[in-house]
Design an enzyme around this catalytic site. Structure first.
Site, mmCIF file in Angstrom:
data_model
loop_
_atom_site.group_PDB
_atom_site.id
_atom_site.type_symbol
_atom_site.label_atom_id
_atom_site.label_comp_id
_atom_site.label_asym_id
_atom_site.label_seq_id
_atom_site.Cartn_x
_atom_site.Cartn_y
_atom_site.Cartn_z
ATOM 1 N N ASP A 141 4.754 -10.967 8.194
ATOM 2 C CA ASP A 141 4.975 -10.024 9.295
ATOM 3 C C ASP A 141 6.476 -10.057 9.584
ATOM 4 O O ASP A 141 6.998 -11.064 10.087
ATOM 5 C CB ASP A 141 4.155 -10.480 10.513
ATOM 6 C CG ASP A 141 4.380 -9.593 11.720
ATOM 7 O OD1 ASP A 141 5.359 -8.819 11.741
ATOM 8 O OD2 ASP A 141 3.570 -9.686 12.660
ATOM 9 N N TYR A 171 8.100 6.007 16.944
ATOM 10 C CA TYR A 171 8.413 6.073 15.505
ATOM 11 C C TYR A 171 9.720 6.841 15.272
ATOM 12 O O TYR A 171 10.604 6.374 14.551
ATOM 13 C CB TYR A 171 7.249 6.738 14.776
ATOM 14 C CG TYR A 171 7.440 6.891 13.281
ATOM 15 C CD1 TYR A 171 7.279 5.797 12.436
ATOM 16 C CD2 TYR A 171 7.769 8.126 12.720
ATOM 17 C CE1 TYR A 171 7.451 5.934 11.060
ATOM 18 C CE2 TYR A 171 7.938 8.273 11.360
ATOM 19 C CZ TYR A 171 7.773 7.174 10.527
ATOM 20 O OH TYR A 171 7.946 7.311 9.158
ATOM 21 N N ARG A 174 0.833 -1.214 0.000
ATOM 22 C CA ARG A 174 0.000 0.000 0.000
ATOM 23 C C ARG A 174 0.864 1.260 0.000
ATOM 24 O O ARG A 174 2.061 1.207 0.287
ATOM 25 C CB ARG A 174 -1.023 0.022 1.132
ATOM 26 C CG ARG A 174 -0.491 0.011 2.530
ATOM 27 C CD ARG A 174 -1.672 -0.012 3.519
ATOM 28 N NE ARG A 174 -1.297 -0.452 4.826
ATOM 29 C CZ ARG A 174 -1.001 0.366 5.837
ATOM 30 N NH1 ARG A 174 -1.053 1.673 5.657
ATOM 31 N NH2 ARG A 174 -0.677 -0.117 7.012
ATOM 32 N N THR A 177 -0.205 9.971 0.975
ATOM 33 C CA THR A 177 -0.710 8.596 1.118
ATOM 34 C C THR A 177 -2.224 8.671 1.266
ATOM 35 O O THR A 177 -2.793 9.769 1.370
ATOM 36 C CB THR A 177 -0.139 7.915 2.389
ATOM 37 O OG1 THR A 177 -0.639 8.635 3.529
ATOM 38 C CG2 THR A 177 1.374 7.896 2.403
ATOM 39 N N ILE A 225 4.908 12.419 2.630
ATOM 40 C CA ILE A 225 4.578 11.701 1.388
ATOM 41 C C ILE A 225 3.047 11.663 1.293
ATOM 42 O O ILE A 225 2.374 11.385 2.303
ATOM 43 C CB ILE A 225 5.085 10.241 1.384
ATOM 44 C CG1 ILE A 225 6.561 10.150 1.763
ATOM 45 C CG2 ILE A 225 4.847 9.597 0.011
ATOM 46 C CD1 ILE A 225 7.049 8.715 2.003
ATOM 47 N N ASN A 239 11.029 -1.142 3.331
ATOM 48 C CA ASN A 239 10.062 -0.036 3.339
ATOM 49 C C ASN A 239 9.019 -0.185 4.460
ATOM 50 O O ASN A 239 8.483 0.810 4.935
ATOM 51 C CB ASN A 239 9.364 0.005 1.974
ATOM 52 C CG ASN A 239 8.121 0.868 1.971
ATOM 53 O OD1 ASN A 239 8.205 2.093 2.025
ATOM 54 N ND2 ASN A 239 6.951 0.229 1.944
ATOM 55 N N LYS A 260 13.239 5.435 13.633
ATOM 56 C CA LYS A 260 13.842 5.947 12.392
ATOM 57 C C LYS A 260 15.274 6.431 12.643
ATOM 58 O O LYS A 260 16.145 6.282 11.789
ATOM 59 C CB LYS A 260 12.965 7.047 11.792
ATOM 60 C CG LYS A 260 11.607 6.521 11.313
ATOM 61 C CD LYS A 260 11.759 5.460 10.218
ATOM 62 C CE LYS A 260 10.449 4.956 9.673
ATOM 63 N NZ LYS A 260 10.594 4.052 8.520
HETATM 64 N N1 LIG Z 1 4.053 8.767 4.692
HETATM 65 C C1 LIG Z 1 4.943 9.661 5.049
HETATM 66 O O1 LIG Z 1 4.684 10.881 5.046
HETATM 67 C C2 LIG Z 1 6.342 9.222 5.422
HETATM 68 C C3 LIG Z 1 7.257 10.191 5.861
HETATM 69 C C4 LIG Z 1 8.556 9.820 6.174
HETATM 70 C C5 LIG Z 1 8.932 8.493 6.078
HETATM 71 N N2 LIG Z 1 8.036 7.560 5.660
HETATM 72 C C6 LIG Z 1 8.502 6.163 5.549
HETATM 73 O O2 LIG Z 1 8.353 5.753 4.211
HETATM 74 C C7 LIG Z 1 7.929 4.377 4.172
HETATM 75 C C8 LIG Z 1 6.589 4.275 3.450
HETATM 76 O O3 LIG Z 1 5.666 5.105 4.131
HETATM 77 P P1 LIG Z 1 4.085 4.959 3.933
HETATM 78 O O4 LIG Z 1 3.467 6.111 4.626
HETATM 79 O O5 LIG Z 1 3.775 4.674 2.517
HETATM 80 O O6 LIG Z 1 3.819 3.638 4.801
HETATM 81 P P2 LIG Z 1 2.396 3.115 5.338
HETATM 82 O O7 LIG Z 1 1.286 3.652 4.526
HETATM 83 O O8 LIG Z 1 2.349 3.324 6.818
HETATM 84 O O9 LIG Z 1 2.508 1.563 5.056
HETATM 85 C C9 LIG Z 1 3.345 0.796 5.869
HETATM 86 C C10 LIG Z 1 3.589 -0.507 5.166
HETATM 87 O O10 LIG Z 1 4.373 -1.335 6.038
HETATM 88 C C11 LIG Z 1 3.701 -2.568 6.196
HETATM 89 N N3 LIG Z 1 3.965 -3.115 7.513
HETATM 90 C C12 LIG Z 1 3.720 -2.562 8.728
HETATM 91 N N4 LIG Z 1 4.071 -3.420 9.700
HETATM 92 C C13 LIG Z 1 4.550 -4.533 9.087
HETATM 93 C C14 LIG Z 1 5.049 -5.774 9.540
HETATM 94 N N5 LIG Z 1 5.137 -6.053 10.840
HETATM 95 N N6 LIG Z 1 5.430 -6.688 8.619
HETATM 96 C C15 LIG Z 1 5.337 -6.409 7.295
HETATM 97 N N7 LIG Z 1 4.869 -5.265 6.793
HETATM 98 C C16 LIG Z 1 4.470 -4.345 7.691
HETATM 99 C C17 LIG Z 1 2.223 -2.257 6.022
HETATM 100 O O11 LIG Z 1 1.543 -3.442 5.699
HETATM 101 P P3 LIG Z 1 -0.016 -3.640 6.154
HETATM 102 O O12 LIG Z 1 -0.832 -2.995 5.085
HETATM 103 O O13 LIG Z 1 -0.176 -5.097 6.241
HETATM 104 O O14 LIG Z 1 -0.170 -2.968 7.480
HETATM 105 C C18 LIG Z 1 2.286 -1.264 4.878
HETATM 106 O O15 LIG Z 1 2.437 -1.899 3.646
HETATM 107 C C19 LIG Z 1 7.862 3.921 5.626
HETATM 108 O O16 LIG Z 1 9.080 3.333 6.003
HETATM 109 C C20 LIG Z 1 7.648 5.220 6.375
HETATM 110 O O17 LIG Z 1 8.076 5.155 7.718
HETATM 111 C C21 LIG Z 1 6.751 7.897 5.340
#
Ligand SMILES: NC(=O)c1ccc[n+]([C@@H]2O[C@H](COP(=O)([O-])OP(=O)(O)OC[C@H]3O[C@@H](n4cnc5c(N)ncnc54)[C@H](OP(=O)(O)O)[C@@H]3O)[C@@H](O)[C@H]2O)c1
Length: 261
Positions: free
Chosen positions: A64, A160, A16, A195, A193, A91, A164
């Protein structure tokens, strides 16, 4: 010719949001891509979304990453099916949302975040190295996703931000130990990002977030995929242990424009 023709890639959390865009990028650039979400249901939903984007060849398996047996099973599948792995993208992340402030948060929930983001990322990396990279002449490349919150904290996200920051340190430590073995480890540190979570965001809040960005916009998943693809490719062959920030300039400013008086 695609940039990743013939390469085998694993994207954790590829089911996702940003993960889908990472999977899309590597697939369109010629790679065979494996992805996982944390559960059967979320992984199947992601697989359906990828098919809807015309990406039929992506292989998905729930995993997981905080569970050693599930990680081993995912790598069994890759070994049986592809017999190699070239690029690992760490990721997957537990966002640690809704924990409240540090005085009231449950320490078990703090641990859940570290168990996925830090220990899970380590375990997947260690398994990729031992099961594949060390047995392949061309070795392999690892790219982590951390966050600009590793350097500048955000409120009510203690676990969190901690995770990080730990990822940034882990990237440098892994890079140092794995460089002599021919394995590179780098990291992309995104800021905002776009989302699905933005779809329920109060428009005023979204506008305020954009004003917080010197470039006046959050990243799209594709922006992050550009950085990750660079770090995963030979274009970055002289880089290891690097944290590349991709945050529309947020980290370079002292104060956002509307409070900069
Ligand atoms: N969004 C932002 O603004 C932002 C900003 C800075 C950094 N980031 C980093 O960029 C990356 C992508 O961000 P995002 O916002 O697109 O992420 P997200 O929407 O929170 O999605 C997290 C993903 O990680 C998976 N996940 C969580 N726990 C898991 C586990 N125990 N085992 C396997 N998979 C697991 C989730 O799967 P499920 O669907 O099964 O839960 C999902 O696919 C992440 O590392 C995030 O920390 C994001």
């Amino acid at each position: 010719m695609g940039r990743f023709d013939g390469k085998v890639v694993l994207v954790t959390g590829g089911n996702r949001n940003t993960g889908l865009d990472l999977v899309e990028r590597f697939t369109r650039d010629g790679a065979k891509v494996y992805m996982c979400g944390s559960s059967e249901a979320s992984t199947a939903k992601g697989a359906a979304e990828l098919r809807a984007r015309g990406l039929d060849g992506v292989i998905s398996q729930a995993c997981d990453i905080s569970d050693a047996a599930q990680v081993a099973a995912l790598f069994d599948t890759i070994e049986h099916d592809a017999g190699r792995l070239d690029i690992l993208v760490n990721n997957a992340a537990n966002q640690g949302l809704g924990h409240g402030g540090p005085l009231e948060m449950d320490a078990e929930r703090f641990w859940d975040v570290l168990k996925t983001n830090v220990v899970g990322g380590f375990r997947v990396t260690q398994t990729a190295c031992n099961r594949f990279f060390m047995k392949q002449e061309s070795r392999g490349v690892v790219v982590f996703l951390s966050s600009n919150t590793a350097m500048r904290a955000i409120r009510h996200r203690t676990a969190y931000c901690t995770s990080k920051g730990a990822i940034n340190s882990m990237v440098r430590a892994l890079a140092l130990d794995l460089a002599p073995l021919g394995i590179r480890v780098n990291c992309c540190a995104p800021g905002y990002i776009y989302t699905e979570r933005w779809e329920t965001l109060d428009p005023e809040k979204a506008a305020r977030r954009r004003l917080n960005c010197p470039l006046r916009r959050e990243a799209k998943g594709a922006d992050i995929a550009n950085v990750v693809a660079f770090l995963a490719s030979d274009d970055s062959s002289n880089m290891t242990g690097e944290i590349v920030t991709c945050d529309a300039g947020c980290s370079c400013q002292h104060m956002p424009e509307d409070v900069d008086v």
